[in-house]
Design an enzyme around this catalytic site. Structure first.
Site, PDB file in Angstrom:
ATOM      1  N   SER A  88      61.796  44.795 -11.423  1.00  0.00           N
ATOM      2  CA  SER A  88      62.283  44.394 -12.753  1.00  0.00           C
ATOM      3  C   SER A  88      63.793  44.284 -12.721  1.00  0.00           C
ATOM      4  CB  SER A  88      61.887  45.454 -13.785  1.00  0.00           C
ATOM      5  OG  SER A  88      62.568  45.250 -15.003  1.00  0.00           O
ATOM      6  N   TYR A  92      61.627  54.362 -16.825  1.00  0.00           N
ATOM      7  CA  TYR A  92      61.190  53.058 -16.283  1.00  0.00           C
ATOM      8  C   TYR A  92      62.247  52.484 -15.337  1.00  0.00           C
ATOM      9  CZ  TYR A  92      59.574  48.150 -16.458  1.00  0.00           C
ATOM     10  OH  TYR A  92      59.143  46.870 -16.151  1.00  0.00           O
TER      11      TYR A  92
HETATM   12  N1  LIG Z   1      56.764  41.313 -19.066  1.00  0.00           N
HETATM   13  C1  LIG Z   1      58.027  41.457 -18.745  1.00  0.00           C
HETATM   14  O1  LIG Z   1      58.919  41.074 -19.518  1.00  0.00           O
HETATM   15  C2  LIG Z   1      58.421  42.043 -17.415  1.00  0.00           C
HETATM   16  C3  LIG Z   1      59.747  41.945 -16.998  1.00  0.00           C
HETATM   17  C4  LIG Z   1      60.129  42.492 -15.783  1.00  0.00           C
HETATM   18  C5  LIG Z   1      59.178  43.099 -14.980  1.00  0.00           C
HETATM   19  N2  LIG Z   1      57.898  43.194 -15.388  1.00  0.00           N
HETATM   20  C6  LIG Z   1      56.946  43.847 -14.486  1.00  0.00           C
HETATM   21  O2  LIG Z   1      55.853  42.974 -14.283  1.00  0.00           O
HETATM   22  C7  LIG Z   1      54.676  43.737 -14.016  1.00  0.00           C
HETATM   23  C8  LIG Z   1      53.562  43.293 -14.957  1.00  0.00           C
HETATM   24  O3  LIG Z   1      54.009  43.480 -16.298  1.00  0.00           O
HETATM   25  P1  LIG Z   1      53.280  42.860 -17.569  1.00  0.00           P
HETATM   26  O4  LIG Z   1      54.323  42.381 -18.471  1.00  0.00           O
HETATM   27  O5  LIG Z   1      52.179  41.973 -17.151  1.00  0.00           O
HETATM   28  O6  LIG Z   1      52.741  44.212 -18.207  1.00  0.00           O
HETATM   29  P2  LIG Z   1      51.299  44.588 -18.726  1.00  0.00           P
HETATM   30  O7  LIG Z   1      51.450  45.898 -19.442  1.00  0.00           O
HETATM   31  O8  LIG Z   1      50.696  43.439 -19.446  1.00  0.00           O
HETATM   32  O9  LIG Z   1      50.507  44.820 -17.361  1.00  0.00           O
HETATM   33  C9  LIG Z   1      50.593  45.999 -16.627  1.00  0.00           C
HETATM   34  C10 LIG Z   1      49.204  46.305 -16.108  1.00  0.00           C
HETATM   35  O10 LIG Z   1      49.269  47.558 -15.398  1.00  0.00           O
HETATM   36  C11 LIG Z   1      48.089  48.278 -15.715  1.00  0.00           C
HETATM   37  N3  LIG Z   1      48.274  49.711 -15.562  1.00  0.00           N
HETATM   38  C12 LIG Z   1      49.055  50.534 -16.311  1.00  0.00           C
HETATM   39  N4  LIG Z   1      48.853  51.815 -15.972  1.00  0.00           N
HETATM   40  C13 LIG Z   1      47.930  51.793 -14.975  1.00  0.00           C
HETATM   41  C14 LIG Z   1      47.297  52.803 -14.229  1.00  0.00           C
HETATM   42  N5  LIG Z   1      47.523  54.112 -14.449  1.00  0.00           N
HETATM   43  N6  LIG Z   1      46.428  52.451 -13.261  1.00  0.00           N
HETATM   44  C15 LIG Z   1      46.126  51.151 -13.043  1.00  0.00           C
HETATM   45  N7  LIG Z   1      46.684  50.135 -13.749  1.00  0.00           N
HETATM   46  C16 LIG Z   1      47.567  50.471 -14.708  1.00  0.00           C
HETATM   47  C17 LIG Z   1      47.819  47.951 -17.183  1.00  0.00           C
HETATM   48  O11 LIG Z   1      46.480  48.228 -17.555  1.00  0.00           O
HETATM   49  C18 LIG Z   1      48.187  46.487 -17.255  1.00  0.00           C
HETATM   50  O12 LIG Z   1      47.071  45.651 -17.080  1.00  0.00           O
HETATM   51  C19 LIG Z   1      55.086  45.203 -14.188  1.00  0.00           C
HETATM   52  O13 LIG Z   1      55.383  45.749 -12.935  1.00  0.00           O
HETATM   53  C20 LIG Z   1      56.336  45.119 -15.042  1.00  0.00           C
HETATM   54  O14 LIG Z   1      57.178  46.245 -14.833  1.00  0.00           O
HETATM   55  C21 LIG Z   1      57.479  42.678 -16.601  1.00  0.00           C
END
Ligand SMILES: NC(=O)c1ccc[n+]([C@@H]2O[C@H](COP(=O)([O-])OP(=O)(O)OC[C@H]3O[C@@H](n4cnc5c(N)ncnc54)[C@H](O)[C@@H]3O)[C@@H](O)[C@H]2O)c1
Length: 248
Positions: free
Chosen positions: A135, A148
């Protein structure tokens, strides 16, 4: 009956989320055999429900079972491990609990490490790679994100260190997105179109990124076209990470 795909296999964690959904579609569209995992169920073949916090104790029988289920689903063809699951707690640092830290570090750092270690043999045999979805918070953050942001800084550090440790055996990279327009992020701006437009305008490129843009970058990094790339933590921020925020 459709026959199973014979292409390279990828394991995608956090597959039920906004970016996970786009990752599944992108790898599937170009013929990869996609094995997905998440704490949530998904209606798709080769989806394995598992809780990443199990990796607080990587020697537990439950953690070993999850790894074996994933291994068996990839049928010896594992060529990419995409570490996308994350847990995000947002609160002032005075209020962070031991449980907040344990969950954050288990899902965002320990699970990525122990999964990577477990799958090194087949990734090396298949000339594959590890890709962490880190991120922008690895470097730039905002109030409320101490746990985080710390976990993402450590995840990017892990990727760089593993790239050095593994040399040419398994490429290790990360993508560091800024805000991405997942359904959840959009829902957070429901009824506040001005706030959403202000966020977009803050990015030099004039908008925020999409899950498909993260997925397309992931596909490239895991492909042979990126065969010289290892130890990279790719900025995917629409330029916000290089913009000064001077008040004048
Ligand atoms: N959306 C954004 O703006 C953004 C920006 C930068 C980085 N990210 C990164 O991208 C990745 C995906 O993010 P996203 O936006 O799709 O988030 P999201 O919350 O939609 O997806 C995260 C997934 O991780 C799963 N998860 C959480 N805890 C868990 C556990 N204990 N065991 C197994 N699975 C688990 C959740 O069920 C979910 O499906 C993450 O690593 C996030 O840090 C997202």
């Amino acid at each position: 009956m459709t026959s199973p795909k014979q292409g390279p296999a990828v394991i995608i964690t956090g597959a039920a989320g906004g970016i996970g959904t786009a990752l599944l579609a992108a790898f599937d569209a170009v013929g990869w055999q996609v094995v997905s995992t998440d704490i949530l169920p998904l209606e798709r073949p080769a989806h394995i429900v598992g809780d990443a916090t199990l990796f607080s104790d990587p020697d537990s029988p439950e953690a070993a079972r999850l790894i074996e289920e994933l291994r068996s689903a990839t049928q010896g063809r594992l060529t990419a491990l995409v570490l996308n699951a994350a847990y995000q707690v947002v609160k002032p640092c005075e209020q962070l609990s031991a449980d907040d830290w344990q969950k954050t570090l288990a899902v965002n750092l320990l699970a990525p490490f122990w999964l990577s270690q477990a799958f090194l043999p087949e990734l090396e045999t298949n000339r594959g790679s590890i890709l962490a979805i880190s991120s922008i918070h690895e470097k730039l953050t905002k109030p409320g994100f101490v746990a985080y942001a710390t976990s993402k800084a450590a995840l990017s550090g892990m990727v760089r260190a593993m790239a050095v440790d593994l040399g040419g055996r398994v490429r290790c990279n990360a993508i560091c997105p800024a805000a991405i327009a997942t359904p959840m992020l959009r829902a957070g701006f429901e009824g506040q179109p001005d706030a959403y437009r202000a966020l977009e305008a803050h990015h030099p490129i004039g908008r925020i990124g999409t899950p498909d843009e993260v997925a397309a970058t992931a596909l490239f990094v895991c492909s042979d076209a990126a065969s010289f790339m290892t130890g990279a933590c790719l900025d995917l921020s629409g330029g916000i990470s290089v913009r000064l925020h001077d008040p004048v």
